[in-house]
Design an enzyme around this catalytic site. Structure first.
Site, PDB file in Angstrom:
ATOM      1  N   LYS A  42       0.823  -1.209   0.000  1.00 24.37           N
ATOM      2  CA  LYS A  42       0.000   0.000   0.000  1.00 24.37           C
ATOM      3  C   LYS A  42       0.859   1.261   0.000  1.00 24.37           C
ATOM      4  CE  LYS A  42      -4.023   1.896   2.214  1.00 24.37           C
ATOM      5  NZ  LYS A  42      -5.342   1.468   2.560  1.00 24.37           N
ATOM      6  N   GLY A  47       5.967   1.355   6.095  1.00 24.86           N
ATOM      7  CA  GLY A  47       6.888   0.351   5.555  1.00 24.86           C
ATOM      8  C   GLY A  47       7.114   0.506   4.063  1.00 24.86           C
ATOM      9  N   CYS A  48       6.048   0.760   3.334  1.00 23.74           N
ATOM     10  CA  CYS A  48       6.163   0.900   1.877  1.00 23.74           C
ATOM     11  C   CYS A  48       6.923   2.172   1.510  1.00 23.74           C
ATOM     12  CB  CYS A  48       4.781   0.873   1.235  1.00 23.74           C
ATOM     13  SG  CYS A  48       3.959  -0.727   1.461  1.00 23.74           S
ATOM     14  N   THR A  49       6.772   3.213   2.310  1.00 26.84           N
ATOM     15  CA  THR A  49       7.533   4.448   2.077  1.00 26.84           C
ATOM     16  C   THR A  49       9.014   4.201   2.339  1.00 26.84           C
ATOM     17  OG1 THR A  49       5.633   5.834   2.610  1.00 26.84           O
ATOM     18  CG2 THR A  49       7.816   6.852   2.798  1.00 26.84           C
ATOM     19  N   ALA A  52      10.341   2.162  -0.652  1.00 26.69           N
ATOM     20  CA  ALA A  52      10.405   2.956  -1.875  1.00 26.69           C
ATOM     21  C   ALA A  52      11.544   3.975  -1.812  1.00 26.69           C
ATOM     22  CB  ALA A  52       9.068   3.664  -2.121  1.00 26.69           C
TER      23      ALA A  52
END
Length: 157
Positions: A42, A47-49, A52
């Protein structure tokens, strides 16, 4: 149960819409270069930030070793565009809203969280060579420190 990819298998072809509205296909990615295709659950979550931004900050080094990077999530294109802008991401983010590509890559399946089971995206990274063949497949990866581990696994550092 999800069918996971193994090294030596052909990577499933795909064409998805990027955050900027363009389309990106596997053939374009691997045309004379290797690709790192990572799946994340998401956009704009902690975590995804982290993951990325690690790819963003490592992109020059990965490119110097012949790798392109692309991130895929089930988020809609407009959310991906906000993510790219907010975090100044320098590689394509692709929308897989129906999670068909994630399923083909073994990155969609049963997850467990606090004793609850549900279907969702499994944080995964697939490295594909110039011929469209899986070189490395990693599933259930950690967001933090994953890019550094990937670079070690690929013997880039």
């Amino acid at each position: 149960m999800t069918n996971r990819l193994e090294p030596g298998q052909p990577a499933p072809d795909f064409t998805l819409t990027a955050a900027d509205g363009s389309t990106v296909s596997l053939g374009e990615l691997t045309n004379g270069t290797k690709a790192i295709v990572y799946f994340y659950p998401k956009a704009m979550t902690p975590g995804c930030t982290t993951q990325a931004c690690d790819f963003r900050d490592s992109l020059e080094s990965l490119a110097a070793h012949g790798y392109k990077v692309v991130g895929i999530s089930p988020d809609p294109v407009d959310k991906l565009a906000k993510f790219v802008e907010r975090d100044q991401l320098n590689f394509p983010l692709l929308s897989d809203e129906n999670h068909a590509v994630a399923e083909a890559y073994g990155a969609w399946g049963i997850k467990k969280n606090y004793g609850r089971e549900y279907e969702g995206l499994i944080r995964s990274t697939i490295v594909i060579d110039e011929n469209g063949t899986v070189e490395l497949a990693q599933y259930n990866v950690r967001a933090k420190g994953h890019v550094a581990k990937l670079q070690r696994d690929l013997k880039l550092v």
